[in-house]
Structures are given as C-alpha cells and as structure tokens.
Design an enzyme around this catalytic site. Structure first.
Site, short mmCIF file in Angstrom:
data_model
loop_
_atom_site.label_atom_id
_atom_site.label_comp_id
_atom_site.label_asym_id
_atom_site.label_seq_id
_atom_site.Cartn_x
_atom_site.Cartn_y
_atom_site.Cartn_z
N HIS A 154 58.13 41.71 56.07
CA HIS A 154 57.99 41.54 57.55
C HIS A 154 57.16 42.28 58.35
O HIS A 154 57.35 42.59 59.71
CB HIS A 154 59.52 41.83 58.22
CG HIS A 154 60.47 40.92 57.68
ND1 HIS A 154 61.97 40.92 57.68
CD2 HIS A 154 60.54 39.70 56.70
CE1 HIS A 154 62.58 40.05 57.07
NE2 HIS A 154 61.54 39.41 56.51
N LEU B 249 55.97 33.77 51.11
CA LEU B 249 56.21 33.74 52.77
C LEU B 249 57.73 33.72 52.84
O LEU B 249 58.52 33.00 52.02
CB LEU B 249 55.59 32.43 53.05
CG LEU B 249 54.16 32.48 53.30
CD1 LEU B 249 53.58 31.09 53.77
CD2 LEU B 249 53.41 33.34 54.07
N ASP B 250 58.04 34.37 53.95
CA ASP B 250 59.47 34.33 54.43
C ASP B 250 59.81 32.78 54.86
O ASP B 250 58.94 31.91 55.08
CB ASP B 250 59.35 34.92 55.71
CG ASP B 250 59.36 36.42 55.62
OD1 ASP B 250 59.32 37.04 54.74
OD2 ASP B 250 59.18 37.09 56.84
N ARG B 251 61.08 32.59 54.53
CA ARG B 251 61.63 31.16 54.88
C ARG B 251 61.47 30.77 56.40
O ARG B 251 60.77 29.69 56.49
CB ARG B 251 62.92 31.08 54.75
CG ARG B 251 63.85 29.87 55.10
CD ARG B 251 65.43 29.68 55.36
NE ARG B 251 65.70 28.68 55.47
CZ ARG B 251 66.75 28.08 56.74
NH1 ARG B 251 67.18 29.53 57.21
NH2 ARG B 251 67.09 27.13 56.93
N THR C 116 58.37 31.61 57.96
CA THR C 116 57.08 31.40 58.27
C THR C 116 56.46 30.42 57.55
O THR C 116 56.84 29.76 56.39
CB THR C 116 56.53 32.72 57.74
OG1 THR C 116 56.97 33.92 58.43
CG2 THR C 116 55.02 32.84 57.96
#
Length: 316
Positions: A248, A151-153, A155
């Site tokens: 993304h 997961l993105d930072r 999110t």
C-alpha cells in the site's frame, strides 16, 4: 492446532497428486504433530470456518489425499511430517465481479494482463473463482501460471504472470533487483507547498490492523516520485514512480501528504467494508511496466488500457 500451511497453492516444479480443477490448483498442509482422533476431527479443529459436514463430504469424495495421492478418510491417522492435499472451496456462493480483464501479451514465458478494479489477483478470503489467476488459468489452460508481482484488489492495471517454471526465476529476479520500471497514475486531493516532481520517503511497517500499513520514525524504507499531470479544482491527476514496493505504499504516501486517493477505503482511515459495492473504484492505476527482457535482451513495455475517472465522469 497441529498444521502449518507451507504454501497456499501447489509449487509448479514439485509433484502434485491432485490436478488443477476449474483453474484452481490444490492447496497443501504440512502436519507438525501426531494426533489421535482421526483426519476428520483434525480438519474440523484446524479449519473451524468449514463445517464438519463439508469436510466429511470432501473426504468421502476422495478429494483429500496424502503426498502419494492416496485418498484419506475420516479415520485416517494424523502423523507428524505428513503433507495432505485438498481443494480450497467456499461455503457461500461467490459474488460475480462484473469487470473483465484483458490480455496484453502472451508468449512461451509470460502472460501480461490488464486487471480491472475490484478483481483480486489470487484466491484469498471469500474470493476463489472470481480472481484474475483462476480466470486466466481457465481461459488459457496454463496450470503453471503464477503472478510474479501483485496488485491490490482495489487497484487496476498491468500485471505480469509467469507460466514457464524453467524461466520464472529470471523474471522474478528483475523485481527483486528493482530493475523493473513501474508507473502508476492516481486521482487524489491537491498537494500544496511542493514543487513537482518531488521525491517522498518514509519508513513503513505493518500496522496493528493487519490489512494496512503505517509510517513510523526511522530510516526510510520506501520511496515514491510524484509528478503532477493536471489539476481540476480540488482533484489532481498524479503520475507516481515507486522505487520500492511496500504494501500500500502509494496509497499511504499520498494520504500522508494530505492527498488521499479518491475512494480509498483504507487511508487515511480504514472504513467499514463495503462488501460487493462496485460503485466507487479506487482511483489508482498501474499504467505501465517496462524492463529489459532477461532472456532476449529486448526492451519491453506494457501499458494499461483502463482509465481513471474524474468526479465529473470524464476519463483521465
């Protein structure tokens, strides 16, 4: 520069000459050429962001070793084919991230965590101890812990880790085969002229700015199903089903639909870095993950306890 990083952290199933330290596994570097001048000179040239004094201190402490665990010194030879091991350290103090993860499930194979906004999944850039992986390693003493997706930072939401090397491949293959059902939620602008639910497809690739993606003409390689949950004025609450896992993807797809996610600093335009400003979290949440367990055959589902925030402060 004479070195090639083959892996940021140690493989769980290979011999590792340094132990995990405060939740941080050692990193390693393969040397691709023989060079004169000694190990200290090589490290300074290979990692210019780290000071010579810092490397000298780490060598003196015996914290940089060869593949057999023998400590190296400033004058040690730099030979092609060597693999050196070291601990990643940050020159500047880390800013504490004031948000706490929770653990949704732990068994002999998996740890399922609920990641808050702003917390990176793994060590990267200026983040080391303030990452979900290192926090969990410290808390549960699981040296083989590793995420099997990301997961993105920015999110929040459900993230699955493996801590058993023997069964890791079975769980990783679920994601490779796309048999894991992931459901996200987002608060974003309204999408006009569409009947919900609908499927959006596009061809994505890395943009010139290395940290973002872009859409280009061509055969689609990304797909998202978009559902509308609710709408309040100029903000809508969406449920998103990504059928592919491009970098993304959800952020770019909604921005391309004219409905960028609230507080998105990358799409549709990459804004200047906000540093340690935690006041405006990206309104994107990995709400749930479900799958058939490849070992037991049981149906499993894990749901996030976090929420999104409407502009008026109420929860979504």
């Amino acid at each position: 520069m004479g070195g090639s990083r083959k892996g940021h952290q140690a493989e769980a199933n290979a011999y590792v000459p340094l132990p995990t330290r405060e939740g941080v596994a050692p990193s390693y570097l393969w040397l691709t050429e023989t060079r004169a001048g000694g190990m200290l000179r090589f490290l300074v040239e290979r990692f210019p962001d780290v000071s010579e004094a810092a490397w000298a201190q780490r060598l003196a402490r015996g914290e940089i070793v060869d593949a057999k665990g023998v400590p190296l010194n400033a004058d040690s030879h730099v030979r092609q084919g060597m693999r050196i091991w070291y601990y990643r350290e940050l020159e500047a103090p880390e800013t504490p991230i004031p948000f706490k993860e929770s653990v949704l499930h732990l068994d002999e194979h998996l740890l399922v965590a609920d990641k808050p906004h702003f917390l990176p999944t793994i060590p990267t850039g200026r983040f080391l101890h303030e990452t979900l992986l290192v926090r969990l390693k410290k808390q549960f003493d699981l040296p083989h812990l590793t995420p099997i997706h990301r997961l993105d930072r920015e999110t929040a939401g459900v993230l699955i880790f493996s801590h058993n090397p023997a069964s890791r491949g079975a769980y990783q293959s679920m994601f490779q085969k796309r048999v894991v059902k992931k459901v996200y939620e987002a608060l974003a602008g309204p999408i006009e002229g569409r009947e919900f639910p609908f499927t959006y497809r596009s061809r994505m690739q890395d943009a010139e700015q290395f940290f973002v993606s872009e859409e280009v003409p061509g055969e689609p390689n990304s797909e998202t199903v978009v559902e509308l949950i609710a709408r309040r004025g100029d903000v809508a609450h969406y449920r998103l089903h990504p059928h592919t896992g491009r970098k993304h993807q959800l952020r770019l797809h909604l921005a391309s639909l004219g409905a960028p996610i609230l507080n998105d600093a990358f799409y549709p335009v990459a804004l200047p870095c906000k540093g340690d400003d935690f006041s405006a979290p990206l309104q994107l949440l990995a709400r749930s993950i479900s799958f058939i367990d490849p070992l037991s055959g049981d149906a499993r589902r894990f749901d996030s306890g976090f929420r999104l925030d409407w502009p008026d402060g109420s929860g979504a």
